[in-house]
Scaffold this active site. Structure first.
Site, PDB file in Angstrom:
ATOM      1  N   SER A 165      49.206  89.637  58.659  1.00 53.33           N
ATOM      2  CA  SER A 165      47.883  89.375  59.207  1.00 53.33           C
ATOM      3  C   SER A 165      47.539  90.440  60.265  1.00 53.33           C
ATOM      4  CB  SER A 165      47.872  87.959  59.801  1.00 53.33           C
ATOM      5  OG  SER A 165      46.576  87.509  59.999  1.00 53.33           O
ATOM      6  N   ASP A 335      45.342  83.389  49.286  1.00 51.98           N
ATOM      7  CA  ASP A 335      44.901  83.833  50.615  1.00 51.98           C
ATOM      8  C   ASP A 335      43.454  84.307  50.521  1.00 51.98           C
ATOM      9  OD1 ASP A 335      44.464  85.044  53.070  1.00 51.98           O
ATOM     10  OD2 ASP A 335      46.326  86.206  53.047  1.00 51.98           O
ATOM     11  N   HIS A 368      46.682  81.869  53.389  1.00 54.96           N
ATOM     12  CA  HIS A 368      47.119  82.963  54.262  1.00 54.96           C
ATOM     13  C   HIS A 368      48.459  82.643  54.928  1.00 54.96           C
ATOM     14  CE1 HIS A 368      46.718  86.435  56.796  1.00 54.96           C
ATOM     15  NE2 HIS A 368      46.677  85.722  57.899  1.00 54.96           N
TER      16      HIS A 368
END
Lengths: 395, 214
Positions: A165, A335, A368
């Protein structure tokens, strides 16, 4: 959710650079403190260091019990003895990002640049914190602070830089800014810029904080009341984006939860509460005990600013031209915050730059958050890639 | 591999087939293997020849297996990903038994010889006598050890013969540096000087092409 618990001040392992650091925005921090943790042992050749970069709400406690929450490290399934990032083999470093609230210089740090998180007995009166006057930092600033730490630790080249991320954004920035210092780069579930949709979600979170009367223009240390409700709502909103519809359905479906008999408050306005609501409330309320609202504002903004191609004339490939770093990009099918298409476009830019790139999309319905969870294919991929790189690095 | 498995093409006869290809590649060169599967050829080229070998593969399970084995492989496909590479990024670009399954074979070949100075292409030969015989005798799509998927589920949308391939190379101006026909197991057949015989008796063909003008 209604019991504000102020983030406690407690000492973190750190290094302070008395000469400070110039930021991309032009401002200068008089002193720079970087809080960090290390795991494993640096070898004699100093060639086995792996830098882990944490995400928006992560911190340096990667692979050990968190000192505040008492929970296991946020990536203890990935980092540790015998794990994909094997601490029996690698020397793992993780630093709290610049702008964070776990000991590195950030909005909670004293404005005059005095000793940072640790109060020095000799200091007469503590300087007020930066609060919202903390300069806007960028992903590149975060990476430059990490670079100071790595250099301070006597490491000339990192065997690998890895992160998911926002951590993946830092990985890409490392590879672009210090190509000769990064043998392998592993941006996971990440992107080379923050999308409009992601900026939009961040803005909802920020507005939730601003709307909390306890935010008090960011000077909440004066009253001692922290904007817990606003920060919790920000966290709840963001948390939805970390999951997927399938994951929410699987975990909660439409199940209702009944109120405990002795509950003070009505469980909700409508009498009943869905399990998913209760879960989000829990996520929100536990978050405020370990995170600072002004840090949340600062770091979300840094993510929003991130656009690596824009810093290289609009061509992402030129950020990596001539690189000898070996890359592994990983995305997850469900995601929707950092979708596969974004990892693929980074992979293609790396191809245009002639870089050595591996790229895998892992099938997962966990959204995610999959990069933080038990995903055996992902973990096998990480371990195999690192072993392959170690063979090439003659580690 | 079971022929019922949903694979792109027939099972690759890995060892022999890929060894023939590996033998064409000079040590310490840069190689891209398109449709690399689990990366067997890449590993061979790295360990025995010190090549900088990388791969592209469309089947995600194979990609994961290859990367988990420490090999530099990315998910992608020949039709859309080759355009991303710069000119002359590789010394060899390998396309093993995949040309007949891509959407635009001619464009894929052009890209291969743009990003690499040499291309190694192997493909199953639709001119083999058994294929001809089955179509002639039964009037139905041939089913052989090589062409073993029904017409409605075969991924092989662009079959060609050895002579067709020679024609395309001439038309596109590619130099044929080496070529040979082989049986299904990848054993080389003895008709190298006679393309017509090779076209009749070779179950597959391997070509080493180079861009002309280099």
């Amino acid at each position: 959710m209604d019991q504000p618990v102020a983030l406690s001040d407690q000492p973190h392992q750190h290094v302070t650079f008395a000469d400070g650091m110039a930021l991309e925005c032009g401002a200068r921090l008089a002193r720079l403190t970087v809080a960090y943790r290390t795991y494993g042992t640096l070898n004699a050749a100093r060639s086995n260091a792996v830098l882990v970069c944490h995400a928006l709400t992560g911190d340096q406690y990667v692979a050990e019990t968190h000192p505040i929450t008492g929970k296991p490290g946020w990536w203890d399934q990935v980092v540790g003895p015998g794990r994909p990032v094997d601490t029996d083999r690698f020397f793992v470093i993780c630093a709290n990002v610049l702008g964070g609230c776990m000991g590195s210089t950030g909005p909670r740090s004293p404005r005059d640049g005095s000793a940072g998180e640790t109060s020095t007995p000799s200091a007469p009166t503590p300087s007020p914190p930066w609060g919202t006057d903390f300069p806007p930092v960028t992903i590149r600033d975060m990476v430059r602070a990490q670079h100071r730490l790595v250099t301070h630790l006597g490491i000339a080249r990192l065997f690998a830089v890895i992160g998911g991320s926002m951590g993946g954004m830092q990985v890409l920035q490392w590879a672009a800014d210090y190509p000769d210092m990064v043998f392998a780069a592993l941006p996971i579930a990440s992107a080379a810029y923050h999308s409009a949709q992601n900026i939009a979600f961040n803005e909802v979170g920020r507005q939730a904080i601003f709307a909390d009367p306890d935010w008090q223009g960011g000077r909440y240390w004066v009253s001692g009341r922290v904007p817990a409700r606003g920060l919790a709502v920000a966290r709840m909103c963001a948390h939805i984006t970390y999951l997927s519809e399938q994951a929410l359905t699987r975990k909660f479906g439409r199940r209702l939860q009944t109120a405990p008999k002795d509950s003070q408050e009505a469980i909700s306005l409508f009498g009943d509460m869905f399990e998913v609501e209760s879960y989000l409330h829990h996520q929100g309320s536990t978050f405020v005990s370990r995170f600072d609202a002004n840090s949340y504002l600062t770091i979300t903004r840094a993510m929003d600013y991130f656009d690596l191609a824009a810093d290289h004339g609009g061509d992402l490939a030129s950020a990596f031209r001539g690189t000898r770093t070996r890359f592994l990009l990983v995305s997850f099918t469900s995601d929707w915050l950092f979708p596969t298409a974004e990892s693929r476009s980074v992979a293609r830019a790396l191809n245009r730059a002639g870089a050595n790139v591996s790229f895998v999309e892992i099938a997962s319905d966990k959204g995610h958050d999959a990069f933080l969870l038990d995903e055996p294919d992902f973990h096998r991929t990480l371990a195999g890639f690192l072993s392959g790189c170690a063979a090439h690095a003659k580690l | 591999m079971n022929v019922q498995d949903p694979v792109r093409f027939v099972a690759k006869n890995l060892r022999v087939d890929l060894q023939l290809i590996a033998a064409m590649i000079a040590p310490a060169t840069r190689v891209l293997d398109i449709g690399c599967g689990d990366g067997t050829l890449i590993e061979e080229l790295f360990t025995t020849k010190g090549c900088d070998a990388r791969g592209i593969e469309i089947d995600m399970a194979e990609v994961t297996r290859a990367v988990a084995h420490g090999l530099p492989v990315m998910h992608g496909d020949a039709d859309s990903d080759l355009a991303q590479y710069p000119d002359d990024a590789f010394d060899y670009v390998v396309l093993s038994r995949t040309l007949q399954a891509v959407e635009r074979p001619r464009e894929v070949l052009r890209q291969m010889l743009r990003i690499g100075s040499r291309a190694i292409v192997s493909f199953p030969n639709f001119g083999h006598w058994l294929v001809r015989w089955q179509l002639l005798r039964r009037g139905r799509m041939p089913m052989t050890a090589t062409w073993n998927r029904m017409w409605y589920e075969t991924p092989n949308i662009h079959p060609c013969t050895i002579r067709d391939f020679f024609d395309l190379c001439a038309q596109e101006g590619y130099g044929v540096e080496r070529w040979f026909a082989a049986d299904e197991a990848g054993r080389r057949a003895p008709w190298r000087r006679f393309p017509r015989l090779a076209n009749l008796f070779g179950e597959q063909a391997v070509f080493l092409l180079r861009r002309t003008g280099i």
